[in-house]
Scaffold this motif. Structure first.
Motif, PDB file in Angstrom:
ATOM      1  N   GLN A 121     -12.013   2.442 -10.273  1.00  0.00           N
ATOM      2  CA  GLN A 121     -10.966   1.749  -9.509  1.00  0.00           C
ATOM      3  C   GLN A 121     -11.546   1.144  -8.217  1.00  0.00           C
TER       4      GLN A 121
ATOM      5  N   GLU B  68       7.436   1.547 -11.024  1.00  0.00           N
ATOM      6  CA  GLU B  68       6.722   2.524 -10.185  1.00  0.00           C
ATOM      7  C   GLU B  68       6.045   3.493 -11.154  1.00  0.00           C
TER       8      GLU B  68
ATOM      9  N   ARG C 259      -2.536   3.817 -10.577  1.00  0.00           N
ATOM     10  CA  ARG C 259      -3.821   4.230  -9.995  1.00  0.00           C
ATOM     11  C   ARG C 259      -4.045   5.708 -10.305  1.00  0.00           C
TER      12      ARG C 259
ATOM     13  N   CYS D 184       3.526   5.764 -11.557  1.00  0.00           N
ATOM     14  CA  CYS D 184       3.146   7.188 -11.606  1.00  0.00           C
ATOM     15  C   CYS D 184       4.239   7.997 -12.285  1.00  0.00           C
TER      16      CYS D 184
ATOM     17  N   GLN E 212       0.663   1.941  -3.693  1.00  0.00           N
ATOM     18  CA  GLN E 212       0.305   1.564  -5.063  1.00  0.00           C
ATOM     19  C   GLN E 212       1.134   0.330  -5.402  1.00  0.00           C
TER      20      GLN E 212
ATOM     21  N   THR F  66       4.693   0.245  -2.286  1.00  0.00           N
ATOM     22  CA  THR F  66       3.544  -0.579  -1.906  1.00  0.00           C
ATOM     23  C   THR F  66       3.140  -0.309  -0.461  1.00  0.00           C
TER      24      THR F  66
ATOM     25  N   ASN G 163      -7.826  -3.247 -13.227  1.00  0.00           N
ATOM     26  CA  ASN G 163      -6.449  -2.760 -13.004  1.00  0.00           C
ATOM     27  C   ASN G 163      -5.533  -3.816 -12.400  1.00  0.00           C
TER      28      ASN G 163
ATOM     29  N   THR H  41      -4.018  -7.830  -7.831  1.00  0.00           N
ATOM     30  CA  THR H  41      -3.929  -6.445  -7.359  1.00  0.00           C
ATOM     31  C   THR H  41      -5.306  -5.782  -7.374  1.00  0.00           C
TER      32      THR H  41
ATOM     33  N   ASN I  66       7.051   5.398  -6.306  1.00  0.00           N
ATOM     34  CA  ASN I  66       5.885   4.819  -5.633  1.00  0.00           C
ATOM     35  C   ASN I  66       6.344   3.709  -4.713  1.00  0.00           C
TER      36      ASN I  66
ATOM     37  N   GLY J 121       2.353   6.354  -1.881  1.00  0.00           N
ATOM     38  CA  GLY J 121       1.832   5.006  -1.744  1.00  0.00           C
ATOM     39  C   GLY J 121       0.613   4.985  -0.839  1.00  0.00           C
TER      40      GLY J 121
ATOM     41  N   ARG K 173      -3.401   8.148  -7.251  1.00  0.00           N
ATOM     42  CA  ARG K 173      -1.988   8.429  -6.967  1.00  0.00           C
ATOM     43  C   ARG K 173      -1.374   9.296  -8.071  1.00  0.00           C
TER      44      ARG K 173
END
Lengths: 338, 338
Positions: free
Chosen positions: A267, B44, B207, B46, B201, B139, A303, A139, B137, B199, B210
């Motif tokens: 990041q 997910e 992240r 966040c 993410q 992808t 990450n 990732t 979240n 997304g 996000r």
């Protein structure tokens, strides 16, 4: 911040000064027993679907002097699209596991490591496969990255160089892994082994761009073996490589939960220089955590999803410029096979 | 291809012609019982980490007229960083599950759905929470996307508009979900509910960008409720919305395995117009699969990791321009609470 993060002249000079490294000698025979393994981690889908495709259509892995065999390394984990079923297969190729007696309740991956060691090894024996390439996704924003052990064969370094020259779409870096103890990766079973990391790609997702990039890099690695087998000579060169010297965990609460995340300024900056004092984490409470080291370093695997569990927010590396001697033509080259 | 994929004038005109839609009336009382739910899908991150953070520091969710309560919706799945333990929690809020008698061997998520229905509902009752926002979240390259049922309250549409105006960093689209049967999402339990998707993410990765975007959008949604509660009037407006009309599965072999992947020209193009004849998949054998439909559509959730299992490569939507009437000031506004 961008300006502060660029490489200072001193750093460039340091990276440019050559560091002597010792390489294992090149093979003296053609490489005929070659394997490409995918799905060692069952949710890294480029390798999973390439291996499955090649198992149906193996001719893509054929070259005039040899045919590489495709292997779906962890079929059970691939079937459920998880990294592993019981334990990480790519940490299971140690003598303890490989030489253990099978038991009915052992982790699936220990059984599978023993099977693969039978097929591709035995590890560190004369009967082992000549070469394996193990396919991975991350990732992290790693681009293409070849991972090989620090004291690898001069042959492996020439293959890295060849892949770099063939990888036009994305940077292809070389990460020389210095394990703290015995090697434990799948690719350690063959006489010469390396792993190819490609990212970013979410685990459990197959991106057509990454799939094509991985397919092209595998094709190039087989082309290189073919060139070597047919007696091609390769000149000496200098190359930038990255060597690990530590790891960094996420900031955590006293209970061990995450207290913050990778800083937005770090990041996606894998392989970029990180200076002492630069922010590396952002706490949920809003404060920044700064890099406390005393020298420039190059964080990688920033990450990576699978490393939260193993307490790694990133791996610290140093960038080294090294020289690799020429690869002379193979005395017993298979020129007749062309 | 870029030129072929841009919106033709005809398409623009069609999208610009207003489509009448019926909205449920706005609440006549201030919204005091408000919840923000994260970790409905445990990977997910966040929502998982925002919910955990707010459970420690709830003051961030306080406004003069109310305090939103944070809820970690699926704590067991969050603990193991998986979408769910036994079944998808966000498909479990149907009368069949909510009204069933607890049994010792039922899926964990059925038990949990019943608990959340107790806490935030009962669904479709007068005692249900006034508002819930459920955090997700993806992808897929969805940016920010608010998902609400197609026949939602005019209040919800005004909140969407408010979030769009506050979302400066990334586009914030509105997806009106037309379920084929009974609603089954967590947010269907409250009187007014919506989901926020953010997304791209990777699942299992947090992240910072996000995380901050989601945090800001949640803050804006609470600010909007505060404005409504204190008697602010909002004028009528026109808005682009997306409505689903179907799904597309990946190309598959006869055995049901993937035979290809999302085409590189479609990957990451969520909410962009897709014309009949444009490539949508690339087979592992190299050929392209073209979109066979007879009209422009707007694919969303393209290559979402969790949807491989449910046979969705993307969701097909149409883009509609609609008008939303004014939101008059609340008769019983809580002006005294300021």
């Amino acid at each position: 911040m961008q300006g502060e993060r660029s490489i200072p002249l001193k750093g460039v000079r340091k990276a440019r000064s050559l560091q002597a490294m010792s390489w294992l000698p090149a093979p003296q025979e053609p490489l005929l027993r070659v394997a490409v393994t995918g799905g060692t981690h069952g949710d890294e889908l480029c390798g999973v679907f390439l291996a499955r495709h090649w198992l149906r259509c193996p001719e893509e892995l054929k070259r005039p002097s040899f045919s590489a065999i495709p292997i779906l390394a962890n079929p059970e984990a691939s079937a459920i699209c998880r990294r592993y079923v019981h334990k990480d297969l790519n940490r299971s190729f140690t003598s303890t596991f490989l030489n253990s007696k099978a038991t009915p309740d052992e982790p699936y991956e220990v059984t599978r490591a023993r099977e693969l060691n039978q097929q591709l090894g035995p590890k560190a024996s004369g009967q082992a496969f000549d070469f394996t390439l193990d396919l991975h996704n991350t990732t992290a924003n790693m681009g293409a990255c070849i991972i090989t052990k620090a004291n690898c064969s001069v042959f492996a370094m020439h293959m890295c160089r060849y892949l770099q020259l063939r990888s036009l779409e994305l940077p292809c870096r070389v990460f020389l892994l210095q394990p703290s103890g015995e090697t434990f990766n799948l690719d350690s079973v063959a006489k010469i082994g390396m792993a190819l990391e490609l990212g970013p790609q979410p685990h459990g997702v197959l991106r057509a761009d990454r799939f094509s990039q991985m397919r092209a890099l595998v094709a190039a690695s087989l082309d290189f073996i073919q060139l070597f087998n047919q007696g091609t000579a390769f000149p000496a060169f200098e190359m930038e490589v990255y060597k690990n010297f530590g790891e960094e965990d996420f900031p955590r609460t006293e209970a061990g939960d995450l207290a913050g995340m990778v800083h937005p300024q770090l990041q996606d900056r894998d392989f970029e220089p990180l200076q002492p004092g630069a922010p590396i984490f952002q706490l949920f409470s809003g404060e920044d955590v700064l890099y406390q080291g005393d020298r420039t370093m190059y964080p990688i695997f920033i990450n990576e999803a699978a490393y939260y569990k193993t307490h790694k927010a990133f791996i610290k590396t140093e960038k080294i410029m090294t020289s690799v001697p020429a690869l002379p033509p193979l005395p017993s080259a298979l020129t007749h096979s062309l």
